[in-house]
Scaffold this active site. Structure first.
Site, short mmCIF file in Angstrom:
data_model
loop_
_atom_site.label_atom_id
_atom_site.label_comp_id
_atom_site.label_asym_id
_atom_site.label_seq_id
_atom_site.Cartn_x
_atom_site.Cartn_y
_atom_site.Cartn_z
N HIS A 169 38.72 48.15 37.80
CA HIS A 169 40.57 48.03 37.01
C HIS A 169 40.84 47.18 36.39
CE1 HIS A 169 41.49 51.69 40.03
NE2 HIS A 169 40.48 51.55 41.11
N GLN A 183 47.20 48.96 40.61
CA GLN A 183 46.88 50.58 41.32
C GLN A 183 48.27 50.16 41.81
OE1 GLN A 183 42.79 49.73 42.98
NE2 GLN A 183 43.30 52.20 43.15
N GLY A 195 39.03 49.27 49.02
CA GLY A 195 39.50 48.13 48.00
C GLY A 195 40.66 48.84 47.11
NI NI Z 1 40.07 52.61 42.47
#
Ligand code: NI
Length: 177
Positions: free
Chosen positions: A147, A53, A48
């Site tokens: 996240h 990110q 994932g």
């Molecule tokens: Ni992560």
């Protein structure tokens, strides 16, 4: 053409922001970001990846589990883009499992997660989807959902003694396989 993107490493402020909702999933910039995320997560042997990110503070992630060198026992699922995800329900029952993160290389932690969850998100075509997940899939969704809230798995450890290096982790799963 999709491009491999650099993955933000722990310490980058973008990983600690609450990501913005996406107004138009059909925006070409969103669609090409999804394509970049798909190649980047596959290249890194991830299960994932979330938009922050890739230095994009947007409420979007990919869930793409399959058995690989980093997660030998992962189930296989067609990679799915999840836009503006929401968690609708969680089980009281929690389960601890080992997690890693492409933004925190070399470490694994034993993270408590809800065993079952019900979720809602928009797919990459902008269609509203609802789903229930349990076990590993529920874990991946909760990790990626964190996240987009600016949370990483080490925040959820109960004890720093429940951390190990990835090398030791892979050694231990191989010896128990
Ligand atoms: Ni992560």
């Amino acid at each position: 053409m999709p491009i491999l993107r650099q993955i933000a490493q722990l310490g980058q402020p973008v990983l600690r922001n609450v990501a913005e909702k996406i107004a138009r999933p059909d925006d070409p910039a969103v669609q090409s970001l999804i394509d970049d995320m798909l190649v980047t997560v596959a290249d890194a042997n991830g299960v994932g990846i979330a938009a922050p990110q890739l230095f994009e503070s947007l409420s979007l992630f990919i869930v793409a589990p399959y058995p690989n060198s980093r997660y030998p026992h992962a189930p296989a699922m067609e990679p799915a883009a999840m836009i503006n995800p929401e968690i609708l329900w969680v089980s009281d029952e929690m389960e601890k499992g080992w997690e890693g993160c492409l933004s925190i290389p070399g470490l694994r932690g034993l993270v408590p997660r809800h065993k079952r969850i019900a979720v809602r998100y928009l797919d990459r075509k902008g269609e509203l989807r609802e789903a229930e997940y349990e076990g590993f899939l529920a874990r991946v969704f909760q990790h990626e959902f964190d996240h987009v809230q600016g949370v990483v798995f080490i925040d959820r450890l109960e004890n720093t003694r429940e951390l190990m290096t990835e090398k030791e982790y892979l050694r231990s799963v191989q010896s128990h396989a």
